[in-house]
Enzyme design. Structure first.
Site, PDB file in Angstrom:
ATOM      1  NE  ARG A   1      -6.633   7.780   1.871  1.00 29.80           N
ATOM      2  CZ  ARG A   1      -5.765   6.979   2.039  1.00 29.80           C
ATOM      3  NH1 ARG A   1      -5.881   6.843   2.820  1.00 29.80           N
ATOM      4  NH2 ARG A   1      -4.609   6.125   1.414  1.00 29.80           N
TER       5      ARG A   1
ATOM      6  N   GLY B   1      -3.651  -3.282  -1.690  1.00 27.42           N
ATOM      7  CA  GLY B   1      -2.406  -2.237  -2.266  1.00 27.42           C
ATOM      8  C   GLY B   1      -2.281  -3.070  -3.888  1.00 27.42           C
TER       9      GLY B   1
ATOM     10  N   GLY C   1      -0.945 -12.172  17.672  1.00 24.77           N
ATOM     11  CA  GLY C   1      -0.238 -13.377  18.153  1.00 24.77           C
ATOM     12  C   GLY C   1       1.831 -13.385  17.618  1.00 24.77           C
TER      13      GLY C   1
ATOM     14  CE1 TYR D   1       1.589 -22.252  10.333  1.00 22.11           C
ATOM     15  CE2 TYR D   1      -0.125 -21.449   8.422  1.00 22.11           C
ATOM     16  CZ  TYR D   1      -0.372 -22.696   9.511  1.00 22.11           C
ATOM     17  OH  TYR D   1      -1.802 -23.549   9.530  1.00 22.11           O
TER      18      TYR D   1
ATOM     19  N   GLY E   1       1.229  -0.770   0.146  1.00 18.32           N
ATOM     20  CA  GLY E   1       0.085   0.224  -0.242  1.00 18.32           C
ATOM     21  C   GLY E   1       0.579   1.209  -0.100  1.00 18.32           C
TER      22      GLY E   1
ATOM     23  CE1 TYR F   1      -3.700 -10.634  21.525  1.00 23.95           C
ATOM     24  CE2 TYR F   1      -1.912 -11.688  21.632  1.00 23.95           C
ATOM     25  CZ  TYR F   1      -2.991 -11.754  21.630  1.00 23.95           C
ATOM     26  OH  TYR F   1      -3.738 -12.637  21.406  1.00 23.95           O
TER      27      TYR F   1
ATOM     28  CE1 TYR G   1      -8.788   2.660   8.839  1.00 21.76           C
ATOM     29  CE2 TYR G   1      -9.894   5.020   8.682  1.00 21.76           C
ATOM     30  CZ  TYR G   1      -8.837   3.582   8.383  1.00 21.76           C
ATOM     31  OH  TYR G   1      -7.345   3.802   8.153  1.00 21.76           O
TER      32      TYR G   1
HETATM   33  N1  UDP Z   1     -13.599  15.304  -0.468  1.00 27.46           N
HETATM   34  C1  UDP Z   1     -13.924  16.253  -1.452  1.00 27.46           C
HETATM   35  N2  UDP Z   1     -14.000  15.847  -3.003  1.00 27.46           N
HETATM   36  C2  UDP Z   1     -13.659  14.870  -3.180  1.00 27.46           C
HETATM   37  C3  UDP Z   1     -13.039  13.876  -2.380  1.00 27.46           C
HETATM   38  C4  UDP Z   1     -13.204  14.303  -1.397  1.00 27.46           C
HETATM   39  O1  UDP Z   1     -14.349  17.256  -0.299  1.00 27.46           O
HETATM   40  O2  UDP Z   1     -12.973  14.719  -4.467  1.00 27.46           O
HETATM   41  C5  UDP Z   1     -13.734  15.801   1.192  1.00 27.46           C
HETATM   42  C6  UDP Z   1     -14.233  14.838   2.067  1.00 27.46           C
HETATM   43  O3  UDP Z   1     -16.370  14.868   2.287  1.00 27.46           O
HETATM   44  C7  UDP Z   1     -13.876  15.405   3.395  1.00 27.46           C
HETATM   45  C8  UDP Z   1     -12.150  15.483   3.000  1.00 27.46           C
HETATM   46  O4  UDP Z   1     -12.671  15.723   1.352  1.00 27.46           O
HETATM   47  O5  UDP Z   1     -14.329  15.959   4.258  1.00 27.46           O
HETATM   48  C9  UDP Z   1     -11.378  14.277   3.413  1.00 27.46           C
HETATM   49  O6  UDP Z   1     -11.664  12.779   2.604  1.00 27.46           O
HETATM   50  P1  UDP Z   1     -11.259  12.146   2.444  1.00 27.46           P
HETATM   51  O7  UDP Z   1     -11.873  10.996   1.756  1.00 27.46           O
HETATM   52  O8  UDP Z   1      -9.852  12.537   2.070  1.00 27.46           O
HETATM   53  O9  UDP Z   1     -10.837  11.263   3.365  1.00 27.46           O
HETATM   54  P2  UDP Z   1     -10.872  11.647   5.053  1.00 27.46           P
HETATM   55  O10 UDP Z   1     -10.674  13.051   5.806  1.00 27.46           O
HETATM   56  O11 UDP Z   1     -12.865  12.018   5.049  1.00 27.46           O
HETATM   57  O12 UDP Z   1     -10.403  10.670   5.750  1.00 27.46           O
END
Ligand code: UDP
Length: 311
Positions: free
Chosen positions: A186, A36, A102, A62, A10, A159, A145
């Site tokens: 993102r 990834g 573990g 393993y 990733g 742990y 998440y």
């Molecule tokens: N966001 C946006 N336009 C995009 C993608 C994300 O305005 O094309 C906004 C999303 O709604 C959030 C912020 O950008 O408020 C950050 O989003 P991201 O998905 O990067 O990750 P987060 O910080 O929410 O985990």
């Protein structure tokens, strides 16, 4: 050290492989490749100190020979990925964390958990200090998440307390840089991809929500310092450079000279999308003597250069 890294193909996992190899260590890299990509570690093939195993860590792990440190970075990490893989996200945070803990026990290894600012949910305290317990909707779309990572922290501490395992927890705030997937949804890859294609940037909601974006090299340095420390409680790693998503869109358009402007996509905003996010970094500063070094424009220029190659 012989270091085992999960999620090694990733964005962050692959940069950690590079860092540990550059520091002279051996790396065992695990990834099931659902989010990834081996492209991120292709340059390491043939390195005698590097070994890749395609493996889903929600199944028993393993590994032959000694392991000195386990870094658990496997997880879908972008909102669209964990909405696409909700069960896998919950399993890697729960079963995957259990299996890697573990393994660390069995090998007498140190353990470092990649946690997240998402454990704070949509925070009612600003900035977020590690003692803030968060505001998460268990059944909201992001809950898969957030709760997986909250469980991961809880079992890591169990742990530590019950088995005396030597553990660390890093709470990672928004991080960007080369090797992010262009289609991971993102905001950084979305905006840069759109800008490089000359399209308007899609701002979700009114863009007043804030984030603090750190460059990956600063995060990697923070993780190495935390692993080398003896501090067991969670440590936030993130920058103070907080800005609204709207300002961030304008900055990306300015740096890429994109004339297409922005469009508002209210419907794309996921329920529970945090309205504000900025770490209280006092702990990282005090305990690790850590501070981010790379400014936002400098980091974005490098990231834009990377995405120019892949767009
Ligand atoms: N966001 C946006 N336009 C995009 C993608 C994300 O305005 O094309 C906004 C999303 O709604 C959030 C912020 O950008 O408020 C950050 O989003 P991201 O998905 O990067 O990750 P987060 O910080 O929410 O985990």
């Amino acid at each position: 050290m012989r270091v085992l890294i999960t999620g090694a193909a990733g964005f962050l996992g692959s940069h950690l492989c590079d860092r540990f190899l550059n520091d002279g260590h051996e790396v065992i890299a695990l990834d099931n490749l659902i989010t990834g990509n081996t492209r991120n570690i292709a340059h390491l093939a043939g390195n005698p100190r590097f070994m890749f195993l395609k493996h889903d860590v929600t199944n028993y792990i393993y590994v032959n020979g000694p392991v000195d440190a386990v870094l658990h970075f496997a997880s879908p990490a972008s909102p669209i990925d964990y909405l696409k893989y909700p069960i896998q996200t919950l399993k890697v945070g729960s079963l995957g964390t259990h299996n890697t803990l573990g393994l660390a026990m069995g090998k007498g290894a140190k353990y470092l958990l990649a946690s997240t600012s998402e454990v704070y949910g949509d925070p009612q305290v600003h900035p977020q200090h590690e003692t803030y317990v968060g505001n998460v909707d268990t059944i909201g779309p992001r809950g898969v998440y957030d709760e997986a990572k909250r469980f991961a922290e809880a079992i890591t501490m169990a742990y530590h307390r019950f088995h005396e395992l030597d553990t660390r927890i890093v709470r990672i705030f928004n991080t960007y840089g080369p090797r992010m997937r262009l289609d991971d949804g993102r905001v950084v890859p979305n905006f840069i991809g759109q800008a490089l294609r000359g399209e308007p940037l899609t701002v979700y909601g009114d863009g007043s929500q804030t984030r603090s974006f750190q460059y990956y090299t600063d995060l990697v340095e923070g993780i190495c310092r935390l692993l080398a420390s003896d501090f067991v409680e969670p440590v936030n790693i993130g920058t103070q450079e907080e800005m609204t998503i709207l300002d961030f869109a304008h900055l990306v358009n300015q740096l890429t000279r994109n004339p297409a402007g922005i469009v508002y996509r209210e419907e794309n905003r996921i329920p529970g999308d945090p309205q504000t996010r900025r770490p209280d970094s006092t702990r990282a500063k005090t305990i690790l003597d850590w501070e981010p070094k790379v400014g936002l424009e400098e980091g974005l220029e490098k990231t834009i250069a990377y995405f120019r190659e892949v767009v």
